[in-house]
Design an enzyme around this catalytic site. Structure first.
Site, PDB file in Angstrom:
ATOM      1  N   TYR A 201      49.554   7.135  58.864  1.00  0.00           N
ATOM      2  CA  TYR A 201      50.522   6.264  59.554  1.00  0.00           C
ATOM      3  C   TYR A 201      51.751   5.952  58.701  1.00  0.00           C
ATOM      4  O   TYR A 201      51.805   6.261  57.519  1.00  0.00           O
ATOM      5  CB  TYR A 201      49.871   5.011  60.094  1.00  0.00           C
ATOM      6  CG  TYR A 201      49.133   4.069  59.156  1.00  0.00           C
ATOM      7  CD1 TYR A 201      49.458   3.924  57.818  1.00  0.00           C
ATOM      8  CD2 TYR A 201      48.096   3.280  59.658  1.00  0.00           C
ATOM      9  CE1 TYR A 201      48.784   3.030  57.005  1.00  0.00           C
ATOM     10  CE2 TYR A 201      47.405   2.390  58.860  1.00  0.00           C
ATOM     11  CZ  TYR A 201      47.758   2.268  57.529  1.00  0.00           C
ATOM     12  OH  TYR A 201      47.093   1.375  56.733  1.00  0.00           O
ATOM     13  N   GLU A 202      52.744   5.354  59.372  1.00  0.00           N
ATOM     14  CA  GLU A 202      54.066   5.058  58.789  1.00  0.00           C
ATOM     15  C   GLU A 202      54.745   6.315  58.266  1.00  0.00           C
ATOM     16  O   GLU A 202      55.434   6.292  57.247  1.00  0.00           O
ATOM     17  CB  GLU A 202      53.955   4.009  57.679  1.00  0.00           C
ATOM     18  CG  GLU A 202      53.255   2.737  58.059  1.00  0.00           C
ATOM     19  CD  GLU A 202      53.808   2.098  59.319  1.00  0.00           C
ATOM     20  OE1 GLU A 202      54.952   2.413  59.692  1.00  0.00           O
ATOM     21  OE2 GLU A 202      53.100   1.296  59.945  1.00  0.00           O
ATOM     22  N   GLY A 203      54.579   7.410  58.974  1.00  0.00           N
ATOM     23  CA  GLY A 203      55.114   8.696  58.552  1.00  0.00           C
ATOM     24  C   GLY A 203      54.062   9.438  57.756  1.00  0.00           C
ATOM     25  O   GLY A 203      53.676   9.000  56.673  1.00  0.00           O
TER      26      GLY A 203
END
Length: 598
Positions: free
Chosen positions: A462-464
């Site tokens: 997550y978050e890239g």
């Protein structure tokens, strides 16, 4: 196994002795009054006390009970709501927020220390407030005066929690594929329609309101990422935000809101529905929601078509927090492994002086010592790099000298993706190595370490995703300016080294890496005949090599600090140079091999 206890002496050594945080903060007018070491240490100690006594004991129940969904509502594990209410009322979410917004105006590095502790203690619970600071920065910098008046203080204090609604079934890393629509309403708001997935904390009972920040398209928006705008859609409009036990649709044009019959007449519920929560490998204490927006009315944040600009403010803050999650989770796994290794006795260790037939603690066996020292090296170096990044965020905002602000911005831009990738990978792989110390007991739930491995895995996604982090660093931040920013970073690292053998080794490696990028990597990736995808193939090895260089700088700094000759630090330092640093040669060889391929 006992709940995770933060060890404040370790945090304090890095913060005050290695990085000399008060000296960095003193020149900043906004931070000068908070540069007192006694004040900073008091906040760290109180944070550790709160985390250890209130949050950590909830971890196991949160994993075993998990968040529960029923008829669109999510009930959190027992104790989670009370802990969160105590958390925000004690002022912990507002540490680094501006005083005029309801915050305390304290240094960002204190927030970093807090969230590292929280992640090690109870990753699932920590997911709830984890996006608050990013949402605060997003609204503060891009919200209209009216939105700030309505929501900024509630977010800054943590009284209301926030989400980041980006991902859709067909749009993960490629946000240009987002389909959620936003149609203008006569009152200046927008009606949002669409489905978002993987929304952490999309529905829960921790706070009295949830503020959703949602990427969507206006009717005339062009395709792709340039057509995205950002919108704020709350769970409740106006009123006191109290959640009603029952709600019914009104006749307000498309039922974009719901009337609440059990609370004040001004409180209305939005048409945002939690359709289900995901059954996951880990993070059972955090509801990962599928959210449906069904003519849900909201306000635009920032300019039309500039949604990603506003959202990236939130994402960049989140990426530093994810790097801190990696450090905290690895520390939690290491603590369990270290405690077990001290107590568990098996066989005689090589070179043992124990009496014949007497077993030694397994911490004395080289195979176990290697695991423990190598993972400790990652934790300690990660703290130096992450806390330095948090300090640079305040320097970037507040330093009187423009050149110093620019250097701080460069550090944060280049180092944040390194933290996110390298330390989330290490939390998973290093946590698995720590599990190995416990043998079969590590694989059994009651010892607690297997949860850290399960919880850590998602941080690489997550978050890239980590692959996106590497590509973004090399292709968007290093190559476009001819590696000028990278070279400035490397020269800055070299300037901070002394002349010890470790520092000289680090300096030579920094010079070698910089020369390689300038003389080999740049020409090979920018030549007209170069394969267009070459840099993409090399991005991961480039970032890993830079991570190891930053670790070498960190350990050179630690070694030069009075007190670092204690056994606590010496073992981890030896672990870095013996078991971690050799990967640098491997990564350089892989970069060379990648350049040789057509």
């Amino acid at each position: 196994m006992t709940p995770y206890p933060p060890h404040t002496d370790d945090h304090a050594f890095v913060l005050f002795e290695v990085l000399r945080a008060p000296q960095t903060l003193a020149p900043l007018a906004a931070m000068a009054e908070h540069a007192d070491p006694d004040l900073l240490r008091q906040v760290v100690d109180e944070a550790a006390k709160f985390v250890g006594e209130v949050i950590s004991p909830l971890n196991r129940a949160g994993d075993e009970t998990g968040a529960r969904w029923h008829a669109g509502a999510v009930t959190m594990p027992a104790g989670f709501r009370d802990a969160y209410q105590a958390f925000w009322q004690a002022g912990w979410p507002s540490l680094a927020c501006a005083v005029e917004d309801g915050g305390q105006g304290l240094p960002t590095v204190l927030e970093a220390v807090l969230y590292e502790m929280l992640s090690g203690a109870n990753h699932g619970w920590t997911m709830a407030p984890g996006l608050l600071h990013g949402a605060y920065e997003c609204i503060k910098h891009h919200g209209s005066p009216d939105l700030k008046a309505r929501y900024l203080e509630k977010i800054a204090t943590g009284e209301w929690l926030a989400t980041m609604c980006l991902t859709e079934p067909q749009a993960g890393s490629d946000l240009g594929l987002v389909r959620t629509k936003a149609v203008p309403l006569p009152d200046g708001r927008f009606a949002l329609n669409g489905t978002k997935i993987f929304i952490s904390g999309g529905e829960h009972d921790l706070s009295d309101n949830i503020v959703h920040l949602v990427l969507a398209r206006l009717p005339d928006a062009p395709p792709g990422p340039k057509g995205l705008s950002l919108f704020l859609v709350p769970k409740f409009y106006d009123g006191d935000g109290a959640a009603p036990p029952q709600a019914k649709p009104t006749d307000l044009g498309g039922s974009d809101v719901h009337a609440v019959t059990s609370v004040g007449a001004s409180t209305r519920r939005s048409a945002v529905h939690c359709e289900r929560i995901e059954e996951k490998m880990g993070l059972h204490g955090s509801p990962t929601c599928v959210m449906r927006f069904d003519d849900a009315a909201g306000w635009i944040v920032g300019e039309p078509g500039k949604g990603l600009n506003a959202m990236f403010v939130m994402m960049n803050a989140a990426r530093l927090h994810v790097g801190l999650q990696g450090i905290g989770l690895l520390d939690a796994a290491w603590q369990k492994a270290d405690a077990y290794a001290q107590e568990r006795r098996q066989m005689r260790a090589p070179g043992s002086t124990s009496k014949t037939g007497q077993a030694d603690a397994i911490e004395r066996h080289p195979a176990m010592r290697r695991i423990l020292d190598a993972q400790r090296a990652w934790i300690d170096a990660g703290r130096v790099i992450a806390y330095r990044t948090a300090l640079e965020l305040d320097v970037q905002k507040h330093h009187p000298d423009a050149d110093r602000r620019a250097a701080a911005a460069r550090w944060c831009s280049l180092v944040t993706p390194v933290l996110k990738l390298a330390w989330t990978e290490q939390a998973f792989h290093g946590g698995s190595a720590c599990l190995q110390v416990l043998g079969g007991h590590g694989y059994v739930r009651e010892w607690g370490i297997e949860q850290h491995v399960r919880d850590a895995r998602v941080a690489m996604i997550y978050e890239g995703t980590n692959e996106i982090q590497a590509i973004d660093l090399l292709l968007r931040k290093v190559l476009p300016d001819g590696a000028a920013a990278q070279q400035a970073l490397l020269h800055g690292l070299m300037a901070e080294l002394d002349h010890s053998p470790q520092a000289e080794r680090t300096r030579q490696a920094l010079e070698r890496f910089g020369n390689f990028v300038q003389n080999r990597l740049l020409p090979q990736t920018q030549a007209e005949q170069a394969p267009a995808d070459r840099a993409h193939w090399l991005a991961d090895d480039y970032l890993r090599a830079l991570a190891l260089l930053l670790m070498a700088w960190a350990w050179s700094r630690i070694a030069a600090t009075p007190g670092a000759d204690a056994a606590r630090w010496r073992g981890a330092e030896n672990g870095f140079w013996r078991w971690v640093w050799p990967e640098f040669e491997m990564r350089m060889a892989m970069l060379e091999a990648g350049l040789a391929c057509d």
